[in-house]
Design a protein around this motif. Structure first.
Motif, PDB file in Angstrom:
ATOM      1  N   LYS A   1       0.624  -0.979  -0.012  1.00  0.00           N
ATOM      2  CA  LYS A   1       0.010  -0.141  -0.082  1.00  0.00           C
ATOM      3  C   LYS A   1       0.791   1.286  -0.016  1.00  0.00           C
ATOM      4  CE  LYS A   1      -3.844   1.927   2.746  1.00  0.00           C
ATOM      5  NZ  LYS A   1      -4.445   2.048   3.882  1.00  0.00           N
ATOM      6  N   ARG A   2       1.958   1.348   0.696  1.00  0.00           N
ATOM      7  CA  ARG A   2       2.749   2.498   1.046  1.00  0.00           C
ATOM      8  C   ARG A   2       3.788   2.482  -0.300  1.00  0.00           C
ATOM      9  NH1 ARG A   2       4.477   3.389   6.980  1.00  0.00           N
ATOM     10  NH2 ARG A   2       2.547   3.842   7.769  1.00  0.00           N
TER      11      ARG A   2
ATOM     12  N   SER B   1       1.698   4.224  -3.063  1.00  0.00           N
ATOM     13  CA  SER B   1       1.653   5.690  -2.705  1.00  0.00           C
ATOM     14  C   SER B   1       2.867   6.287  -3.205  1.00  0.00           C
ATOM     15  CB  SER B   1       1.366   5.908  -1.285  1.00  0.00           C
ATOM     16  OG  SER B   1       1.297   7.274  -1.046  1.00  0.00           O
TER      17      SER B   1
END
Length: 184
Positions: free
Chosen positions: A166-167, A170
């Motif tokens: 997820k990071r 991003s």
């Protein structure tokens, strides 16, 4: 007599040559100039990174919609902040700080992809793309070394992998904007 002695000493001192000047300190070695990144190659690789990340599927579908609140774990990468000067105006005049932070985060994500949390779901293409990006993003500190990350408990690995991906997605979106702007 004392004033006459003082006058004679002053006259003698005036006739003596001045003491040798202390040698000038050697100039500090200039830091090696930060080589200019290959913006076009970085743009292509960041797009490839985003494409690969979009193709990664969660082995546990229940994690897809899960929003986890967490404390700041030790194993997370440096975050890119406003003070890192990754905005378009600053990038045109000075990209050093931004590239340094991107380089640090790329190293961390590369190490994370090689850690135990991805043992069950290895990502060799993502690791390869990270290595290529690291070669194109200058840091001025030579070859990036690998760091061993703290092992995680087996039950934590799917959650940690989910958070890492997820990071990383991003981060890939952010560096994609940086490289896309700079490659123009």
């Amino acid at each position: 007599m004392a004033p006459l002695r003082r006058l004679c000493l002053c006259a003698l001192l005036a006739l003596l040559p001045p003491p040798p000047a202390a040698p000038a300190p050697a100039p500090a070695p200039a830091p090696a100039p930060l080589r200019r990144p290959d913006w076009a190659a970085c743009r292509v690789l960041s797009r490839e990174l985003s494409r690969l990340l979009a193709a990664v599927r969660e082995p546990h579908p229940v994690l897809e919609g899960l929003q986890l609140l967490e404390d700041e774990p030790q194993n997370w990468p440096p975050r890119i902040r406003c003070s890192d000067a990754c905005d378009p105006l600053t990038l045109e005049s000075n990209h050093t700080r931004c590239l340094h932070r991107i380089h640090q985060a790329l190293q961390h994500y590369r190490d994370l992809l090689g850690s135990d949390i991805f043992r069950e779901q290895p990502q060799p293409q993502l690791e390869t793309t990270m290595e290529q990006l690291l070669r194109h993003v200058p840091d001025g500190h030579g070859r990036p070394s690998r760091h061993l990350l703290a092992p995680t408990k087996e039950w934590e690995q799917p959650l940690q992998r989910h958070l890492a991906l997820k990071r990383l997605r991003s981060f890939a979106a952010l560096i994609g904007r940086v490289f896309n702007h700079s490659a123009r």
